[in-house]
Write a protein that holds these residues in place. Sequence first.
Motif, PDB file in Angstrom:
ATOM      1  N   ASP A 344      18.645 -57.892  35.358  1.00  0.00           N
ATOM      2  CA  ASP A 344      18.292 -58.328  34.009  1.00  0.00           C
ATOM      3  C   ASP A 344      19.511 -58.141  33.099  1.00  0.00           C
ATOM      4  O   ASP A 344      20.016 -57.026  32.968  1.00  0.00           O
ATOM      5  CB  ASP A 344      17.114 -57.493  33.481  1.00  0.00           C
ATOM      6  CG  ASP A 344      16.538 -58.035  32.188  1.00  0.00           C
ATOM      7  OD1 ASP A 344      17.317 -58.537  31.353  1.00  0.00           O
ATOM      8  OD2 ASP A 344      15.311 -57.960  32.000  1.00  0.00           O
ATOM      9  N   PRO A 345      19.984 -59.217  32.454  1.00  0.00           N
ATOM     10  CA  PRO A 345      21.182 -59.101  31.601  1.00  0.00           C
ATOM     11  C   PRO A 345      21.015 -58.099  30.456  1.00  0.00           C
ATOM     12  O   PRO A 345      22.013 -57.608  29.922  1.00  0.00           O
ATOM     13  CB  PRO A 345      21.358 -60.522  31.050  1.00  0.00           C
ATOM     14  CG  PRO A 345      20.600 -61.410  31.972  1.00  0.00           C
ATOM     15  CD  PRO A 345      19.470 -60.590  32.494  1.00  0.00           C
ATOM     16  N   THR A 346      19.781 -57.796  30.085  1.00  0.00           N
ATOM     17  CA  THR A 346      19.555 -56.891  28.945  1.00  0.00           C
ATOM     18  C   THR A 346      19.224 -55.464  29.387  1.00  0.00           C
ATOM     19  O   THR A 346      18.719 -54.676  28.591  1.00  0.00           O
ATOM     20  CB  THR A 346      18.404 -57.423  28.056  1.00  0.00           C
ATOM     21  OG1 THR A 346      17.183 -57.435  28.802  1.00  0.00           O
ATOM     22  CG2 THR A 346      18.701 -58.838  27.576  1.00  0.00           C
ATOM     23  N   PHE A 347      19.522 -55.106  30.642  1.00  0.00           N
ATOM     24  CA  PHE A 347      19.079 -53.799  31.130  1.00  0.00           C
ATOM     25  C   PHE A 347      19.752 -52.644  30.381  1.00  0.00           C
ATOM     26  O   PHE A 347      19.197 -51.548  30.282  1.00  0.00           O
ATOM     27  CB  PHE A 347      19.289 -53.676  32.646  1.00  0.00           C
ATOM     28  CG  PHE A 347      20.681 -53.294  33.080  1.00  0.00           C
ATOM     29  CD1 PHE A 347      21.084 -51.968  33.114  1.00  0.00           C
ATOM     30  CD2 PHE A 347      21.592 -54.265  33.474  1.00  0.00           C
ATOM     31  CE1 PHE A 347      22.359 -51.611  33.529  1.00  0.00           C
ATOM     32  CE2 PHE A 347      22.870 -53.923  33.881  1.00  0.00           C
ATOM     33  CZ  PHE A 347      23.256 -52.587  33.909  1.00  0.00           C
ATOM     34  N   ARG A 348      20.930 -52.873  29.808  1.00  0.00           N
ATOM     35  CA  ARG A 348      21.606 -51.805  29.051  1.00  0.00           C
ATOM     36  C   ARG A 348      20.789 -51.444  27.812  1.00  0.00           C
ATOM     37  O   ARG A 348      20.633 -50.264  27.483  1.00  0.00           O
ATOM     38  CB  ARG A 348      23.018 -52.243  28.674  1.00  0.00           C
ATOM     39  CG  ARG A 348      23.932 -52.426  29.895  1.00  0.00           C
ATOM     40  CD  ARG A 348      25.197 -53.190  29.564  1.00  0.00           C
ATOM     41  NE  ARG A 348      26.002 -53.448  30.755  1.00  0.00           N
ATOM     42  CZ  ARG A 348      25.771 -54.461  31.589  1.00  0.00           C
ATOM     43  NH1 ARG A 348      24.736 -55.284  31.370  1.00  0.00           N
ATOM     44  NH2 ARG A 348      26.543 -54.640  32.639  1.00  0.00           N
ATOM     45  N   ASP A 349      20.285 -52.466  27.119  1.00  0.00           N
ATOM     46  CA  ASP A 349      19.414 -52.208  25.968  1.00  0.00           C
ATOM     47  C   ASP A 349      18.116 -51.544  26.414  1.00  0.00           C
ATOM     48  O   ASP A 349      17.580 -50.665  25.724  1.00  0.00           O
ATOM     49  CB  ASP A 349      19.084 -53.520  25.239  1.00  0.00           C
ATOM     50  CG  ASP A 349      20.294 -54.104  24.530  1.00  0.00           C
ATOM     51  OD1 ASP A 349      21.218 -53.333  24.206  1.00  0.00           O
ATOM     52  OD2 ASP A 349      20.322 -55.333  24.307  1.00  0.00           O
TER      53      ASP A 349
END
Length: 473
Positions: A344-349
């Motif tokens: 998921d590209p937003t896993f850091r958030d």
Amino acid sequence: MTTAHQERPLAVLVGVQLPGVDDVEHAADLAELGRLVHTLGFEVIATVSQRRSALAAAAVLGEGKLKELAEITGGSGVVPSGAPERKNKARARRAAEGGEDEDDGELLGDEGDEEDDGGAASDGAEQRAARRATVVAVDHDISPSQARNLERATGAQVLDRAGVIIEIFHRHARSREAKLEVEIARLNYVAPRLRETGGGGDRQRGGIGGKGAGESALELDRRKIRDRIAELKQELASIQREQSTRRALRQGQRRVALVGYTNAGKSSLMRALTGSEVLVADKLFATLDTTVRALHPEVRPRVLVSDTVGFIKKLPHDLVASFRSTLDEALEASLLLYVADASDPTFRDQLGVTRSVLSEIGASEVPSRLLLNKVDRLSEDERDALRLEFPEATLLSAKTPADVAALREAIIAYFEASMVEAELLLPYAKQSLIGEIYENARVLSEEYGDDGGRLSVRAHPAALDRLRSLLAR
């Protein structure tokens, strides 16, 4: 024959891109809302988005976007300034003009001026009706008046993000504890959104002898909700005391808690590590109840693994508070495994959200490890980039047995590093504790003399203290 997919009610998403939110984050928020709405059982057919400095005070969107939204739902696109009855008169006028079936209130719509003849016209009207969204999902927390105005302008049911999440929790809760926690959050959400019905001005007779203003129907409903919440909290407290007793019995045992964003793959890892038949589903909030199982194949002393409820952005505060007892598994764990969906590209958030919620309950001090899951969906170059960015993380896939086996060994090694060797004296009068010793320590050797057995063991210091306390009684 219609399929289950076609029978799903239709929904439209609404999002306002506020200052400080970039395009990628805004798109990710709307995509997540779409998955939430899909989990709730709706089919998303459109998204209406607008860039504004703040939500419109009246109905979230500006006039132009509100009309665009109404075209999808079959509403008027205008917030009536009068009482709700005026909306009904407008609906009757549209019905007389062929835009709506007055009998059942179903919007038939009129998308375009194409000419059809005979039965084709009827078929076309039915097809257009099928494309009408009956639910508007707003990616923000909105006030009851904003929701009410949106409903009047669109003719559709309106749910804000908190409402969608609470409804999902309500449908997915299984244990009595989870059901109570969700019902409390749901009632807290509903109470301020109650409104008077047509005869809402009537009051119950009040005071001794029926004198006094008494309570309106709305006030009476709100009081009933407050009483119900108090009753639910009392029952929940009783269940939580039992849960605390169970956790106390596990004190000193080696405990691992899987934590992370919803749908990160925690339940899949739980099943792979413990061999248990926990629910695994590709949907948000598939797990709402904490499940505790032993690491499989079992080791001595046992390692217990907990699967916890997932986190999400803008999780309603009532739900964070309600699920505190569920999250206590994380607070009392010996090791937290942060599970993130690396694909998921937003896993850091998402990791940031997880850490923020755990910090709220005081679990940020618990030792932790980062697991980047679902790497089977990434290319080798993407994996290499993640290794550089997160050198301390473990890259794995819950679907790969070798990865799961390596994680199991890493968990065992973590606990082995904190274990110490000691000698315990087990008097013959307390032979009943032998099972407790084997449960909480690894017995290296046993020797028996006149005063009892001398056991050379290897265990965690906290477990040793507990065993010594039992033997000294």
